[in-house]
Design a protein around this motif. Structure first.
Motif, PDB file in Angstrom:
ATOM      1  N   ALA A 194      -1.854   3.221 -12.231  1.00 11.76           N
ATOM      2  CA  ALA A 194      -1.699   2.499 -10.964  1.00 11.76           C
ATOM      3  C   ALA A 194      -3.037   1.940 -10.473  1.00 11.76           C
ATOM      4  N   LEU A 195      -2.953   0.878  -9.661  1.00  7.91           N
ATOM      5  CA  LEU A 195      -4.129   0.375  -8.943  1.00  7.91           C
ATOM      6  C   LEU A 195      -4.412   1.350  -7.795  1.00  7.91           C
ATOM      7  N   THR A 196      -5.680   1.671  -7.575  1.00  9.75           N
ATOM      8  CA  THR A 196      -6.036   2.699  -6.592  1.00  9.75           C
ATOM      9  C   THR A 196      -7.174   2.223  -5.686  1.00  9.75           C
TER      10      THR A 196
ATOM     11  N   MET B 205       0.861  -1.195   0.000  1.00  9.05           N
ATOM     12  CA  MET B 205       0.000   0.000   0.000  1.00  9.05           C
ATOM     13  C   MET B 205       0.891   1.236   0.000  1.00  9.05           C
ATOM     14  N   LYS B 206       0.621   2.153  -0.926  1.00 11.99           N
ATOM     15  CA  LYS B 206       1.462   3.351  -1.034  1.00 11.99           C
ATOM     16  C   LYS B 206       0.604   4.604  -0.823  1.00 11.99           C
TER      17      LYS B 206
ATOM     18  N   GLY C 244       0.250  -9.781  -4.086  1.00 13.24           N
ATOM     19  CA  GLY C 244       1.316  -9.541  -5.064  1.00 13.24           C
ATOM     20  C   GLY C 244       1.178  -8.232  -5.815  1.00 13.24           C
ATOM     21  N   LYS C 245       0.259  -7.357  -5.372  1.00 14.15           N
ATOM     22  CA  LYS C 245       0.017  -6.102  -6.097  1.00 14.15           C
ATOM     23  C   LYS C 245       0.363  -4.893  -5.226  1.00 14.15           C
ATOM     24  N   ALA C 246       0.592  -3.757  -5.886  1.00  7.75           N
ATOM     25  CA  ALA C 246       0.850  -2.492  -5.188  1.00  7.75           C
ATOM     26  C   ALA C 246      -0.266  -1.519  -5.514  1.00  7.75           C
ATOM     27  N   TYR C 247      -0.774  -0.840  -4.509  1.00  8.14           N
ATOM     28  CA  TYR C 247      -1.866   0.124  -4.673  1.00  8.14           C
ATOM     29  C   TYR C 247      -1.374   1.519  -4.285  1.00  8.14           C
TER      30      TYR C 247
END
Length: 313
Positions: A268-270, A128-129, A188-191
């Motif tokens: 990006a994924l949000t 999570m970013k 495995g994903k970054a948001y």
């Protein structure tokens, strides 16, 4: 959700005691003292867990802890221990929007290295970013408000035109819970978690002044001057035999970070991918700032349309 929440902490036992009351009936929140440099104490905290959420981070250095140790190596160590544990179903690494190996900020470089290290050890981890977080104990609006109350002006580094996408802290918490509850699609994903609006630093400062009802007075500090003001602490940090005050407005690393825009990337994924609609900041998310109003919540140095005219002489 009815989970038992184990909260590792270091320092005084008084620091996390307010958390104990936050669980629903039958849900235990258990503060557990630990030492981040002692592997056995980390294993003891993690022993009965099946989910790990890493919230460790600090945006300035101290004599004891460097950026790299706090933001990178501790995250890597947690991922290694979680992998060896065998029973950790989900690992969530809370990083920072703008983290990049090529950033001018050591904090953001360390956060990027931590993301890479965690995903190398645990490819199924979720990153999570969040952007700059706004909320009751935030480290931007509170600091600004305290500075304004003390000195009656606010220094704007550069000209305040850097774009940021601040996010309400409750939305970030909701995103973490949504990722834990899903069927594994977030593994495995970054948001990238940014709020629904993009502000310049100057516009965010205007929102803060509006909420605390003070006349905005700014002193624009050119970047080279801001860096010169912040530099002595960084130079002396490891050279003097006593701890130096923590930086607030003039934090050299954050000056580097604020030199470039920090907004959510295009592809990006949000929040949308997690089924969450983030709150706009104006209104309830910044209402905690009324504590800084002169004379109490209904008063202040400037008149606001929310105030009933009969309060005013």
């Amino acid at each position: 959700m009815g989970s038992q929440v184990l909260v590792p902490f270091r320092g005084s036992e008084d620091n996390p005691r307010h958390l104990k009351l936050m669980g629903d009936l039958g849900q235990q929140i258990v503060p557990m003292k630990y030492d981040p440099r002692d592997e056995n104490s980390i294993k003891a905290v993690m022993a009965k867990a099946n989910v790990v959420i890493n919230l460790i981070g600090r945006e300035y250095e101290t004599r004891n802890y460097s950026f790299e140790e706090v933001n990178h190596f501790m995250a890597e160590q947690l991922a290694v221990i979680a992998r060896e544990h065998g029973g950790i179903m989900r690992f969530i690494q809370v990083s920072c929007l703008g983290s990049s190996p090529s950033s001018a900020s050591r904090f953001l470089r360390a956060k990027a290295a931590a993301e890479e290290a965690v995903l190398r050890e645990l490819p199924e981890a979720t990153v999570m970013k969040p952007a700059i977080m706004i909320g009751t104990e935030d480290r931007i609006m509170n600091r600004w408000a305290q500075f304004v109350k003390k000195y009656s002006f606010l220094p704007l580094i550069g000209d305040g035109s850097t774009k940021i996408q601040p996010v309400y802290v409750v939305d970030v918490a909701s995103a973490i819970v949504a990722a834990l509850k899903d069927d594994g699609t977030s593994m495995g994903k970054a948001y990238e978690l940014g709020g629904p609006e993009i502000f310049t630093v100057h516009e965010l400062a205007e929102l803060m002044h509006d909420m605390i009802r003070e006349w905005p007075r700014y002193v624009k500090v050119p970047l080279p001057v801001a860096k010169a003001i912040a530099m002595p602490r960084e130079v002396l940090l490891k050279k003097v035999p006593f701890p130096l005050p923590n930086p607030d407005i003039f934090n050299l690393d954050q000056i580097h970070a604020f030199a470039t825009d920090t907004i959510v990337s295009e592809n990006a994924l949000t929040f949308t991918d997690l089924g969450i609609v983030p709150h706009k900041l104006k209104g309830y998310p910044v209402e905690y700032l009324i504590q800084y109003r002169k004379g109490g919540p209904q008063f202040g140095s400037t008149v606001s349309e929310k105030v009933n005219p009969e309060y005013w002489p």
